[in-house]
Design an enzyme around this catalytic site. Structure first.
Site, PDB file in Angstrom:
ATOM      1  N   SER A 130      65.788  25.944  47.162  1.00  0.00           N
ATOM      2  CA  SER A 130      67.074  26.435  47.660  1.00  0.00           C
ATOM      3  C   SER A 130      67.240  26.234  49.162  1.00  0.00           C
ATOM      4  O   SER A 130      68.329  25.912  49.632  1.00  0.00           O
ATOM      5  CB  SER A 130      67.233  27.919  47.319  1.00  0.00           C
ATOM      6  OG  SER A 130      67.093  28.143  45.946  1.00  0.00           O
ATOM      7  N   HIS A 196      68.033  30.873  52.490  1.00  0.00           N
ATOM      8  CA  HIS A 196      69.223  30.085  52.179  1.00  0.00           C
ATOM      9  C   HIS A 196      70.104  29.925  53.421  1.00  0.00           C
ATOM     10  O   HIS A 196      70.531  28.819  53.763  1.00  0.00           O
ATOM     11  CB  HIS A 196      70.051  30.770  51.082  1.00  0.00           C
ATOM     12  CG  HIS A 196      69.348  30.862  49.771  1.00  0.00           C
ATOM     13  ND1 HIS A 196      69.887  31.510  48.682  1.00  0.00           N
ATOM     14  CD2 HIS A 196      68.145  30.389  49.356  1.00  0.00           C
ATOM     15  CE1 HIS A 196      69.054  31.434  47.660  1.00  0.00           C
ATOM     16  NE2 HIS A 196      67.988  30.760  48.047  1.00  0.00           N
TER      17      HIS A 196
END
Length: 247
Positions: A130, A196
Site C-alpha cells: 500500500s 499510506h
C-alpha cells in the site's frame, strides 16, 4: 467508492507493473497455505514483515523491502493489485521501466520509514504494497490531475459506475487516510494509515523532477492534466430489471 479503471491507456507495455503484480501474488501464494497455523505464519511475519521496534534498532532492515510484497489476506492483495494496475501503467510510461521500478521501491521504503518514525516502539508487523502504491497515486495526481477514473459507487443497494477526475478520487482517498490515521493506534494493528499518507507524499515529491522536466505547469497546459495519449471511451448499457407487479 472503488476505482475500477481509468480512461488512459499507456503508450508502452507496462512490464514492471505486471512483474510487480506477479511478485506480490507469488509471495502471497508462498505462505497463504500456512496462514491458519499460528506458529508458522508468526515466524514468517517475524522474518519478513516490517516490525518498527526491530527496524528502529537497525535489525532486519531488509524487511523495508520484503514487507512490500506481503499481504494479510486475499482482499488486501486484490485491492493493492487493482490500484497498481489502474495507476501504475501511466507512471511507468512516463518514467520508463527502470525509473518506475526505482520510484516504486523508493516510495515503499519511504512510506515504511515514516511508519517506523511514527511508532518506533511498535511490535505489530506491517505488511503490504500500500505504501508503494500510494506513492504511485501521489505521482499520478501530480502528473495527471484531470485524468478520468471510473469508480464504482456503492450505497447499500445502489450501484453505479461513473467517471470523475483523478484529483477528486485521489483527494477523497487521501482524506480518508488522514482521518483514519487520526483515530488509529499503531500499537494495536489495523490499517497503516500514516504509511499510506506518507507514501502518497513521498511519491508526489519524487515525481516533481519528472514533472519539471516535462515542463511543469506547461505540461499540464499541453495535456490538459491528462496522460499524453488519446482517452479510451467506455460505453455503458443499462441493465434490464424486471418489474414486479403489485397486488
Amino acid at each position: 467508492m472503488l476505482p475500477i479503471r481509468d480512461h488512459n491507456p499507456s503508450g508502452r507495455t507496462p512490464y514492471v507493473v505486471y512483474a510487480l503484480m506477479a511478485a506480490n501474488l507469488l509471495f502471497f501464494l508462498s505462505y497463504v497455505g500456512v496462514m491458519d497455523d499460528p506458529r508458522q505464519i508468526n515466524r514468517i511475519f517475524f522474518d519478513y514483515a516490517l516490525i518498527p521496534a526491530r527496524a528502529s534498532d537497525g535489525v532486519a532492515l531488509y524487511t523495508y523491502v520484503t514487507s512490500m510484497f506481503m499481504h494479510g489476506g486475499w482482499l488486501h492483495l486484490a485491492g493493492n493489485l487493482l490500484f497498481l494496475w489502474i495507476f501504475g501503467d501511466n507512471m511507468e510510461d512516463e518514467m520508463g521501466h527502470l525509473g518506475f521500478l526505482i520510484f516504486y521501491l523508493a516510495s515503499g521504503i519511504g512510506a515504511a520509514f515514516l511508519h517506523v518514525l511514527g511508532a518506533p516502539g511498535s511490535i505489530v508487523p506491517m505488511v503490504g504494497a500500500s505504501g508503494a502504491i500510494a506513492g504511485v497515486m501521489g505521482g499520478y495526481l501530480l502528473l495527471f490531475p484531470k485524468a478520468r477514473v471510473d469508480i464504482l459507487l456503492i450505497l447499500i443497494i445502489y450501484f453505479r459506475v461513473f467517471a470523475i477526475p483523478a484529483y477528486v478520487m485521489l483527494g477523497v482517498w487521501l482524506g480518508m487516510q488522514f482521518i483514519g490515521g487520526l483515530g488509529a493506534n499503531p500499537d494495536e494493528g489495523g490499517v497503516a494509515y500514516w504509511a499510506h499518507t506518507g507514501g502518497f507524499f513521498v511519491g508526489l515529491v519524487l515525481s516533481i523532477p519528472l514533472w519539471l522536466k516535462l515542463g511543469g505547469p506547461a505540461f499540464w497546459h499541453k495535456t490538459h492534466g491528462h496522460p499524453p495519449h488519446p482517452e479510451h471511451e467506455y460505453s455503458f448499457s443499462p441493465s434490464r430489471i424486471p418489474k414486479v407487479p403489485r397486488k
